[in-house]
Motif scaffolding. Sequence first.
Motif, PDB file in Angstrom:
ATOM      1  N   ALA A  10      -3.130  11.631  61.999  1.00 50.24           N
ATOM      2  CA  ALA A  10      -4.043  10.875  62.659  1.00 50.24           C
ATOM      3  C   ALA A  10      -5.495  11.321  62.230  1.00 50.24           C
ATOM      4  CB  ALA A  10      -4.078  10.738  64.123  1.00 50.24           C
ATOM      5  N   GLN A  11      -5.920  12.711  61.935  1.00 45.64           N
ATOM      6  CA  GLN A  11      -6.863  13.191  62.041  1.00 45.64           C
ATOM      7  C   GLN A  11      -7.493  12.594  60.616  1.00 45.64           C
ATOM      8  OE1 GLN A  11      -8.494  14.867  64.266  1.00 45.64           O
ATOM      9  NE2 GLN A  11     -10.169  15.610  63.019  1.00 45.64           N
ATOM     10  N   PRO A  12      -6.906  12.552  59.405  1.00 46.03           N
ATOM     11  CA  PRO A  12      -7.663  11.902  58.130  1.00 46.03           C
ATOM     12  C   PRO A  12      -8.049  10.479  58.548  1.00 46.03           C
ATOM     13  CG  PRO A  12      -5.822  13.329  57.618  1.00 46.03           C
ATOM     14  CD  PRO A  12      -5.755  13.226  59.097  1.00 46.03           C
ATOM     15  N   GLN A  19     -16.255   7.618  58.442  1.00 41.82           N
ATOM     16  CA  GLN A  19     -16.964   7.547  57.283  1.00 41.82           C
ATOM     17  C   GLN A  19     -17.369   5.777  57.137  1.00 41.82           C
ATOM     18  OE1 GLN A  19     -14.476   9.397  54.258  1.00 41.82           O
ATOM     19  NE2 GLN A  19     -15.468  11.205  54.760  1.00 41.82           N
ATOM     20  N   ARG A  20     -16.172   5.072  57.166  1.00 40.87           N
ATOM     21  CA  ARG A  20     -16.410   3.653  57.174  1.00 40.87           C
ATOM     22  C   ARG A  20     -17.269   3.019  57.944  1.00 40.87           C
ATOM     23  NH1 ARG A  20      -9.968   1.894  56.684  1.00 40.87           N
ATOM     24  NH2 ARG A  20      -9.697   2.612  54.451  1.00 40.87           N
ATOM     25  N   LEU A  25     -22.790   1.211  59.079  1.00 43.44           N
ATOM     26  CA  LEU A  25     -24.019   1.347  59.707  1.00 43.44           C
ATOM     27  C   LEU A  25     -25.125   1.291  58.784  1.00 43.44           C
ATOM     28  CD1 LEU A  25     -25.822   1.926  62.266  1.00 43.44           C
ATOM     29  CD2 LEU A  25     -25.389   4.138  61.975  1.00 43.44           C
ATOM     30  N   LEU A  26     -25.109   2.031  57.756  1.00 43.43           N
ATOM     31  CA  LEU A  26     -26.046   2.238  56.678  1.00 43.43           C
ATOM     32  C   LEU A  26     -26.270   0.749  56.072  1.00 43.43           C
ATOM     33  CD1 LEU A  26     -25.927   5.498  54.780  1.00 43.43           C
ATOM     34  CD2 LEU A  26     -27.575   4.857  56.850  1.00 43.43           C
ATOM     35  N   THR A  27     -25.328   0.237  55.650  1.00 48.04           N
ATOM     36  CA  THR A  27     -25.701  -1.346  55.259  1.00 48.04           C
ATOM     37  C   THR A  27     -26.449  -2.186  56.070  1.00 48.04           C
ATOM     38  OG1 THR A  27     -23.263  -0.888  53.960  1.00 48.04           O
ATOM     39  CG2 THR A  27     -24.059  -3.187  54.083  1.00 48.04           C
ATOM     40  N   VAL A 302     -26.649   7.809  68.034  1.00 45.59           N
ATOM     41  CA  VAL A 302     -25.807   6.961  67.351  1.00 45.59           C
ATOM     42  C   VAL A 302     -24.861   7.605  66.350  1.00 45.59           C
ATOM     43  CG1 VAL A 302     -25.499   4.795  66.121  1.00 45.59           C
ATOM     44  CG2 VAL A 302     -27.260   4.892  67.831  1.00 45.59           C
ATOM     45  N   VAL A 303     -25.395   8.280  65.458  1.00 44.32           N
ATOM     46  CA  VAL A 303     -24.615   9.092  64.291  1.00 44.32           C
ATOM     47  C   VAL A 303     -24.242  10.244  64.560  1.00 44.32           C
ATOM     48  CG1 VAL A 303     -25.607   7.384  62.805  1.00 44.32           C
ATOM     49  CG2 VAL A 303     -26.457   9.692  63.122  1.00 44.32           C
ATOM     50  N   GLY A 304     -24.841  10.980  65.728  1.00 43.91           N
ATOM     51  CA  GLY A 304     -24.465  12.384  65.987  1.00 43.91           C
ATOM     52  C   GLY A 304     -25.467  13.347  65.158  1.00 43.91           C
TER      53      GLY A 304
END
Length: 366
Positions: A10-12, A19-20, A25-27, A302-304
């Motif tokens: 589950a961790q990966p 990451q997605r 968010l960047l998009t 928002v992103v840490g």
Amino acid sequence: MRQGKMYSVAQPDGIIQQQRNFVLLLTCLGAIMVLSLLLAVSLGSAKITAGEAYRIILYKAFHLNINHIAEQASLAHLDIIWEIRLPRVLMSAFVGAGLAVCGAVLQATVQNPLAEPYILGISAGASLGATFSILLGGLAGILFGLGTAVWAFIGALAASLFVMTLASIGGRPSTVKMVLAGSIASALFIALANFIIYIASNAEGMRTVTFWTMGSLAAAKWDTLALPAAGVAACCIFFLTQFRTLNTLLLGEEAAISLGVDLDKVRRLYFVITALVTGLIVAACGIFGFVGLVVPHVVRGVVGADHRRLIPATILAGAIFLIWADVLARIVLASGELPIGILTALVGAPFFMYILVKQSLNFGGQ
């Protein structure tokens, strides 16, 4: 065993999902910034539709005469969009990105959530240098022909050196000493700038300085855009590569030193770079307070605190923030333009008080 196996699988998946989400968010931030640029050039005292503004930009930039825009649009609209509004909107994007990323970097460098160019006195130093250039300028023109920009950088660098030196008295500089030294530097350099204004006999220069100290993008032109844009772009690219060092600084001074970070060298380098960018911005547009405080904190929520994500998101968010702050400054008063520095202070001062009152800052955590 089964639970451990389930966790390892589950961790990966969770990391991939994070990451997605960050790419998404960047998009979205990138799309919002482009849309903001297109909408901002169409807003103002002269009513021009977003579609017409878009076609004018394509025509002027790429000579694409979509729907015969050269024949349909008036010459006044062409000049308003290309010569006045577009350079101004681009300047607001670069200035917002530059101040926001400088704030994020300084907060990590001094390990204090209240750090940013305005609060640490860097903006005040740049203001003193630019005020000297405008009102007492004889020597300004001999420095590579850059005048105000050079003196603003000299003032910002002097303020940075003053803060680092003052904070180092009595031992290694601490985060609290850095912020207190910044407050002292801000008061001192503002007082010196006001003294120059008081003794100067240049009435036109005094009016220029008075309006300029409140921050404005009204003077943004293509020829004044190049230097701050290049400086901000280089600064952003550099700090995008520094996320590991910035993350290490958040662990604290002792941890950073034990991990091999030359803390004094890194701080000097980052202070010089932020001083350079702040000096270029102040010389071109004046003082915008609290942008470097508000934007990184909102993005961090928002992103840490991981600077691999924080820096790129802060760059885009800072550009978006100042684009719309400038739009509001242009349209809020029917009789004229409101200095944008007033708007950023009205937003930033309550946010500053909120940070001071809040007990749990979650700074350096996720």
